[in-house]
Design a protein around this motif. Structure first.
Motif, PDB file in Angstrom:
ATOM      1  N   SER A  52      -9.337  -4.285 -15.779  1.00 24.40           N
ATOM      2  CA  SER A  52      -9.902  -5.535 -14.974  1.00 24.40           C
ATOM      3  C   SER A  52      -9.909  -5.277 -13.621  1.00 24.40           C
ATOM      4  O   SER A  52      -8.973  -5.739 -12.872  1.00 24.40           O
ATOM      5  N   LEU A  53     -10.721  -4.587 -13.442  1.00 27.60           N
ATOM      6  CA  LEU A  53     -10.877  -4.223 -11.735  1.00 27.60           C
ATOM      7  C   LEU A  53     -11.197  -5.578 -10.891  1.00 27.60           C
ATOM      8  O   LEU A  53     -11.303  -5.531  -9.904  1.00 27.60           O
ATOM      9  N   ASP A  54     -11.917  -6.628 -11.779  1.00 24.53           N
ATOM     10  CA  ASP A  54     -12.537  -7.864 -11.029  1.00 24.53           C
ATOM     11  C   ASP A  54     -11.158  -8.768 -11.049  1.00 24.53           C
ATOM     12  O   ASP A  54     -11.477  -9.997 -10.624  1.00 24.53           O
ATOM     13  N   ALA A  55     -10.047  -8.590 -11.707  1.00 21.56           N
ATOM     14  CA  ALA A  55      -9.076  -9.515 -11.665  1.00 21.56           C
ATOM     15  C   ALA A  55      -8.386  -9.844  -9.946  1.00 21.56           C
ATOM     16  O   ALA A  55      -8.651  -8.976  -9.270  1.00 21.56           O
ATOM     17  N   PRO A  56      -7.780 -10.787  -9.713  1.00 22.78           N
ATOM     18  CA  PRO A  56      -7.357 -11.045  -8.492  1.00 22.78           C
ATOM     19  C   PRO A  56      -6.488 -10.264  -7.779  1.00 22.78           C
ATOM     20  O   PRO A  56      -5.573  -9.362  -8.797  1.00 22.78           O
ATOM     21  N   LEU A  57      -6.432  -9.816  -6.816  1.00 21.68           N
ATOM     22  CA  LEU A  57      -5.629  -8.809  -5.922  1.00 21.68           C
ATOM     23  C   LEU A  57      -4.176  -9.250  -5.739  1.00 21.68           C
ATOM     24  O   LEU A  57      -3.908 -10.393  -5.409  1.00 21.68           O
ATOM     25  N   LEU A  58      -3.395  -8.374  -6.335  1.00 20.00           N
ATOM     26  CA  LEU A  58      -1.898  -8.739  -6.367  1.00 20.00           C
ATOM     27  C   LEU A  58      -1.354  -8.293  -4.774  1.00 20.00           C
ATOM     28  O   LEU A  58      -1.212  -7.236  -4.967  1.00 20.00           O
ATOM     29  N   VAL A  59      -0.864  -9.139  -4.296  1.00 20.38           N
ATOM     30  CA  VAL A  59      -0.163  -8.953  -2.875  1.00 20.38           C
ATOM     31  C   VAL A  59       1.284  -8.941  -3.062  1.00 20.38           C
ATOM     32  O   VAL A  59       1.779 -10.318  -3.376  1.00 20.38           O
ATOM     33  N   VAL A  60       2.012  -7.851  -3.197  1.00 18.85           N
ATOM     34  CA  VAL A  60       3.366  -8.132  -3.230  1.00 18.85           C
ATOM     35  C   VAL A  60       4.173  -8.157  -1.805  1.00 18.85           C
ATOM     36  O   VAL A  60       3.760  -7.223  -1.232  1.00 18.85           O
ATOM     37  N   ILE A  61       4.917  -9.282  -1.646  1.00 22.19           N
ATOM     38  CA  ILE A  61       5.569  -9.294  -0.197  1.00 22.19           C
ATOM     39  C   ILE A  61       6.980  -8.931  -0.504  1.00 22.19           C
ATOM     40  O   ILE A  61       7.689  -9.453  -1.252  1.00 22.19           O
ATOM     41  N   GLY A  62       7.318  -7.672   0.312  1.00 25.76           N
ATOM     42  CA  GLY A  62       8.688  -7.177   0.273  1.00 25.76           C
ATOM     43  C   GLY A  62       9.072  -6.538   1.626  1.00 25.76           C
ATOM     44  O   GLY A  62       8.624  -6.807   2.638  1.00 25.76           O
ATOM     45  N   GLY A  63      10.470  -6.463   1.498  1.00 25.86           N
ATOM     46  CA  GLY A  63      11.085  -6.198   2.860  1.00 25.86           C
ATOM     47  C   GLY A  63      12.623  -6.345   2.664  1.00 25.86           C
ATOM     48  O   GLY A  63      13.089  -6.475   1.731  1.00 25.86           O
ATOM     49  N   SER A  64      13.285  -6.146   3.657  1.00 27.44           N
ATOM     50  CA  SER A  64      14.805  -5.932   3.565  1.00 27.44           C
ATOM     51  C   SER A  64      15.380  -7.447   3.733  1.00 27.44           C
ATOM     52  O   SER A  64      14.644  -8.611   3.766  1.00 27.44           O
TER      53      SER A  64
END
Length: 584
Positions: A52-64
């Protein structure tokens, strides 16, 4: 996905699931972890994104820990949806925020299939998966909390992940799993924590896999020139580490309200960036393909590294196998040495054989040897075993002792060799492999008696014609059979040195002459060869049966040869990554 792409990914996944890395050799634990991570990335990100190249872009928010990820997420949504606070870690369960119209993309198992879905505000069964996702648990969370939010632009989804340096091992593992599932990674750090070691380790991994990365430096002191100075220093560090950052956002130290919310102005630039990105279909597709190609390239590297570890495992298996085989081969050779060096023709065996034929008399006149031998053989005293039977028993008992003693030494050598290394100790754990199993003595005795029975059958078969049969019956099958056994045990290279050994040599000569007188030279050679082959086969089986206690443990480890399959997977995945970039 095309059929070829599906075949490449399916084959790799199948090979990883079938992979056996059971021995505790150096790097094995790391390889097992990398294999599990590769399988996770296939199901969490690579396969669903290719589908599914047209699926919503998944932005993962990571950090310390304490970087303010949840606070940023809440600000982007405009209300508290992800818990933040002073107690760490605060993100117990990953929270995924999406536009309501994008809900079908996330409610099923398209991405992160190992995490159960929990809707925001949904009441949960305390025994249901994910119900025990508590702060500080060693095990990672087992559910993903979904929030449908109008403030999240369609075509984009935000996932608030646990801390990458969490005090909870499970949270750290889950954070890395979620980052591997990201199309875009939003890394959040602070003005006083951006040089910490753990975030940079994860950032380097992102750079190696060509993941698109945006960075937020949070809580910058509101003093003139500080923001620019810190931004310049951070960019320099990123450049030196080879981490290419798409955008760098600077968020000043700001007071939060009673609900823990930042003022909208603090994250206005970030909010605008996500809004533009969501509206730019081509831009989202470019990011998705770049990260996807990097992920597949990363899997290619993983396949190659895991293949190296599989090679090490196979080499260690072969080394342990050679140690066991060598130990028992040595035992088998020493048994043959005892058969050929005349040692079995001494002592009790020599005395009983001389009772049969009388070696001294033989040398006083070969021409009447058969007659004298027949007379002596017939002189058995009532109540005692016939001399031929006693000689046969003595010879069999001597051979049994040799086989048991040498096989036991072989087992001791193999066990000691295995216990000298961690891999061998792992295989030998829980059992004394050096100990002869119960019943082994009886098994050896039965095999030797069976061989002696073979010899007697050979004698009977060879003496079937009328002329030979008369001589055979006059001497007795047992006596002639013992003579053939003596000939089998006598080595052609046997050189007597001393009185007893000399007598043993003479005994072998007596047996040879006795057989030749009855059957002829050619028949004796043929009978001796057959008897020797049958004895060799039985001795081989006895020793091999003892060695199987070791070899079966190696065979139980599973199939070998995974390295070649994984090397092929690495090449196929590298080509697939190239094709994805070309398509983009």
């Amino acid at each position: 996905m095309t059929n070829r792409t599906t075949q490449v990914l399916d084959a790799f996944a199948e090979h990883l699931r079938a992979l056996e890395l059971p021995l505790p050799v150096e790097g094995a634990e790391q390889a097992r972890a990398e294999s599990a991570a590769a399988l996770s990335q296939l199901s969490d990100h690579v396969v669903p994104r290719l589908d599914s190249l047209d699926a919503p872009l998944l932005v993962v928010i990571g950090g310390s820990t304490g970087a303010g990820k949840s606070t940023l997420v809440n600000a982007l949504v405009g209300r508290p949806v992800s818990r933040s606070g002073a107690i760490r870690p605060t993100t117990r369960r990953p929270v995924l925020l999406h536009h309501p119209l994008d809900e079908p993309w996330f409610t099923g198992s398209r991405i992160l299939p190992g995490l159960a879905r929990v809707r925001a505000g949904q009441r949960r069964d305390p025994e249901a998966p994910g119900s025990r996702d508590t702060t500080g648990d060693v095990d990672p969370a087992t559910s993903l909390e979904l929030h449908a939010e109008d403030r999240i632009p369609q075509g984009l989804a935000l996932l608030d992940a646990p801390d990458i340096d969490s005090v909870a091992i499970g949270n750290r593992e889950l954070a890395r799993q979620l980052l591997r599932a990201a199309d875009l990674w939003l890394f959040v750090t602070t003005a006083n924590r951006y040089a910490d070691a753990v975030p940079w380790e994860v950032l380097r991994t992102a750079a190696e896999r060509d993941v698109t990365v945006d960075v937020v430096m949070n809580r910058i002191p509101d003093r003139e020139g500080v923001s620019e100075e810190l931004a310049e220093d951070l960019r320099g560090m990123l450049e030196r580490q080879g981490v290419e950052v798409n955008r760098l956002f600077l968020v000043p130290e700001t007071d939060i309200d009673e609900e823990g919310m930042l003022p909208p102005a603090a994250i206005a630039e970030l909010q605008e960036h996500f809004t533009r990105l969501a509206a730019d279909g081509d831009g989202r597709g470019k990011i998705a393909r770049r990260t996807l190609a990097g992920a597949v390239d990363g899997l290619s590297g993983s396949a190659a590294r895991i293949a190296e570890h599989a090679t090490v495992q196979d080499a260690e298996r072969e080394r342990l196998r050679e140690q066991a085989v060598s130990s028992f081969s040595g035992a088998r050779e020493r048994i043959d040495d005892a058969l050929g060096d005349g040692s079995l023709l001494r002592g009790e065996v020599l005395a009983r054989w001389q009772d049969v034929v009388g070696t001294g008399e033989f040398f006083r006149g070969l021409e009447s040897f058969v007659t004298r031998a027949r007379d002596r053989i017939g002189q058995a005293v009532s109540g005692r075993p016939a001399p031929a039977v006693a000689a046969e028993q003595a010879l069999g008992t001597g051979l049994v002792h040799v086989v048991i003693d040498e096989t036991a030494r072989g087992a001791e050598r193999a066990d000691a060799a295995w216990r000298s290394t961690p891999a061998g100790r792992h295989l030998a754990e829980g059992q004394d492999l050096s100990r002869l199993p119960d019943g082994y003595s009886e098994e050896v005795s039965a095999a030797i008696r069976a061989w002696q029975g073979d010899v007697l059958e050979l004698v009977r078969a060879e003496g079937a014609d009328r002329r030979t049969k008369a001589r055979l019956l006059s001497l007795g099958v047992n006596a002639v059979g013992v003579a053939l056994m003596v000939v089998v045990f006598a080595s052609t290279a046997f050189v007597p040195t001393g009185l007893e050994v000399g007598a043993g040599a003479a005994t072998a000569v007596v047996g040879q002459k006795l057989l030749e007188t009855i059957f002829g030279d050619e028949a004796v050679r043929r009978m001796a060869a057959v008897a020797r082959e049958r004895l060799t086969a039985r001795l081989d089986a006895l020793v091999a049966d003892r060695s199987h206690l070791f070899l079966d443990r190696l065979d139980a480890l599973g199939e070998e040869g995974s390295a070649a399959q994984l090397d092929e997977d690495a090449q196929a995945l590298a080509q697939l990554a190239h094709d994805i970039r070309e398509d983009a």
